[in-house]
Design a protein around this motif. Structure first.
Motif, short mmCIF file in Angstrom:
data_model
loop_
_atom_site.label_atom_id
_atom_site.label_comp_id
_atom_site.label_asym_id
_atom_site.label_seq_id
_atom_site.Cartn_x
_atom_site.Cartn_y
_atom_site.Cartn_z
N ASN B 30 8.50 -16.96 0.26
CA ASN B 30 8.81 -15.66 0.85
C ASN B 30 7.56 -14.92 1.29
N ALA B 31 6.50 -15.01 0.50
CA ALA B 31 5.31 -14.21 0.77
C ALA B 31 4.28 -15.01 1.55
N MET B 32 3.65 -14.34 2.50
CA MET B 32 2.57 -14.95 3.29
C MET B 32 1.45 -13.94 3.48
N TYR B 33 0.25 -14.47 3.68
CA TYR B 33 -0.96 -13.64 3.70
C TYR B 33 -1.92 -14.16 4.76
N TRP B 34 -2.70 -13.24 5.30
CA TRP B 34 -3.83 -13.60 6.15
C TRP B 34 -5.10 -13.03 5.54
N TYR B 35 -6.11 -13.91 5.44
CA TYR B 35 -7.42 -13.52 4.93
C TYR B 35 -8.48 -13.86 5.97
N ARG B 36 -9.58 -13.15 5.90
CA ARG B 36 -10.78 -13.57 6.60
C ARG B 36 -11.86 -13.84 5.56
N GLN B 37 -12.64 -14.88 5.84
CA GLN B 37 -13.71 -15.27 4.93
C GLN B 37 -15.04 -15.10 5.62
N ASP B 38 -15.90 -14.29 5.01
CA ASP B 38 -17.23 -14.04 5.54
C ASP B 38 -18.25 -14.27 4.44
N LEU B 39 -19.40 -14.80 4.82
CA LEU B 39 -20.43 -15.16 3.85
C LEU B 39 -20.79 -13.97 2.97
N GLY B 40 -20.76 -14.19 1.66
CA GLY B 40 -21.13 -13.16 0.72
C GLY B 40 -20.05 -12.14 0.41
N LEU B 41 -18.94 -12.23 1.12
CA LEU B 41 -17.85 -11.26 0.92
C LEU B 41 -16.59 -11.89 0.35
N GLY B 42 -16.57 -13.20 0.23
CA GLY B 42 -15.37 -13.86 -0.26
C GLY B 42 -14.24 -13.76 0.75
N LEU B 43 -13.03 -13.75 0.25
CA LEU B 43 -11.85 -13.64 1.11
C LEU B 43 -11.32 -12.21 1.02
N ARG B 44 -11.06 -11.64 2.18
CA ARG B 44 -10.51 -10.28 2.22
C ARG B 44 -9.16 -10.31 2.91
N LEU B 45 -8.22 -9.62 2.34
CA LEU B 45 -6.85 -9.62 2.84
C LEU B 45 -6.73 -8.75 4.07
N ILE B 46 -6.17 -9.32 5.13
CA ILE B 46 -6.00 -8.58 6.38
C ILE B 46 -4.60 -7.95 6.42
N HIS B 47 -3.59 -8.80 6.36
CA HIS B 47 -2.20 -8.36 6.35
C HIS B 47 -1.42 -9.30 5.44
N SER B 49 2.90 -10.31 4.07
CA SER B 49 4.34 -10.14 4.28
C SER B 49 5.04 -10.62 3.01
N ASN B 50 5.82 -9.75 2.40
CA ASN B 50 6.51 -10.12 1.16
C ASN B 50 7.78 -10.92 1.43
N THR B 51 8.35 -10.71 2.61
CA THR B 51 9.56 -11.43 2.99
C THR B 51 9.73 -11.31 4.49
N ALA B 52 10.54 -12.19 5.06
CA ALA B 52 10.76 -12.14 6.50
C ALA B 52 11.25 -10.75 6.91
N GLY B 53 10.65 -10.23 7.98
CA GLY B 53 11.03 -8.92 8.49
C GLY B 53 10.20 -7.77 7.98
N THR B 54 9.33 -8.03 7.00
CA THR B 54 8.48 -6.96 6.46
C THR B 54 7.03 -7.40 6.50
N THR B 55 6.14 -6.44 6.75
CA THR B 55 4.70 -6.72 6.71
C THR B 55 3.99 -5.52 6.10
N GLY B 56 2.75 -5.75 5.66
CA GLY B 56 1.97 -4.68 5.08
C GLY B 56 0.50 -4.87 5.39
N LYS B 57 -0.25 -3.79 5.28
CA LYS B 57 -1.68 -3.83 5.54
C LYS B 57 -2.46 -4.17 4.29
N GLY B 58 -3.48 -5.01 4.47
CA GLY B 58 -4.37 -5.35 3.38
C GLY B 58 -5.62 -4.50 3.40
N GLU B 59 -6.70 -5.11 3.00
CA GLU B 59 -7.97 -4.42 2.85
C GLU B 59 -8.67 -4.15 4.18
N VAL B 60 -8.52 -5.07 5.15
CA VAL B 60 -9.24 -4.97 6.43
C VAL B 60 -8.30 -5.20 7.60
#
Lengths: 113, 115
Positions: B30-47, B49-60
């Motif tokens: 049900n849940a899906m995530y997008w991350y970006r990975q940058d040197l020295g910063l690890g993985l940061r959550l972009i957006h 979705s807890n379930t189809a039809g819904t989305t939420g904002k992450g850290e960046v």
């Protein structure tokens, strides 16, 4: 506020030597903690996870981690590293009921002959 | 398909262009995530979705948008790419029903360079 800190950016270890990677967390509730490994050019693979119970958890590839609540730590260990263990390792904290993660910055492990 | 696939594997993009990174999973998570990975910063959550039809904002989330029309697909769109969006992007999924217990499964990543 929740956070995950991996104090060591880079570690060099000789093949056959032991390895310990540090992870410290800050979280107001019971922490659910994970260690992932990322081989060069690959995605992340789960090594192990901690939810509750025994403070020493076993994972894949001969890794184990010890949870210490008093020190807010979840350090990863391996008794004898292999050249194939060269990778980047990430500690992660599950931060809400929907399973979102807070990742540490990662520790790059280099294995020398 | 086994697990999570991402496309393209890598891309070089001119600044100002629109780009969609694709992510498909076959685990019925049900849940899906997008991350970006940058040197020295690890993985940061972009957006996420807890379930189809819904989305939420992450850290960046700035400069990115997502949609979740069905369970399997979770595309990430850069409406007008900028050089600071040069990064490696990872898609992940998990079984949200179990909440914080869930491990996340990751795709192989997309390496994006914005010039």
């Amino acid at each position: 506020a929740q956070s995950v800190t991996q104090p060591d950016i880079h570690i060099t270890v000789s093949e056959g030597a032991s390895l310990e990677l540090r992870c410290n967390y800050s979280y107001g509730a019971t922490p659910y903690l994970f260690w992932y490994v990322q081989s060069p050019g690959q995605g992340l693979q789960l090594l192990l996870k901690y939810f509750s119970g025994d403070t020493l958890v076993q994972g894949i590839k001969g890794f184990e981690a010890e949870f210490k609540r008093s020190q807010s730590s979840f350090n990863l260990r391996k008794p004898s590293v292999h050249w194939s263990d060269a990778a980047e390792y990430f500690c992660a904290l599950s931060t809400d009921s929907w399973g979102k993660f807070q990742f540490g910055a990662g520790t790059q492990v280099v294995v020398t002959p | 398909i086994a697990g999570i696939t991402q496309a393209p594997t890598s891309q070089i993009l001119a600044a100002g262009r629109r780009m969609t990174l694709r992510c498909t999973q076959d685990m019925r998570h049900n849940a899906m995530y997008w991350y970006r990975q940058d040197l020295g910063l690890g993985l940061r959550l972009i957006h996420y979705s807890n379930t189809a039809g819904t989305t939420g904002k992450g850290e960046v989330p700035d400069g990115y948008s997502v949609s979740r029309a069905n369970t399997d697909d979770f595309p990430l769109t850069l409406a007008s790419a900028v050089p600071s969006q040069t990064s490696v992007y990872f898609c992940a999924s998990s079984e949200s029903e179990r909440g914080r217990y869930n491990e996340q499964f990751f795709g192989p990543g997309t390496r994006l360079t914005v010039l």
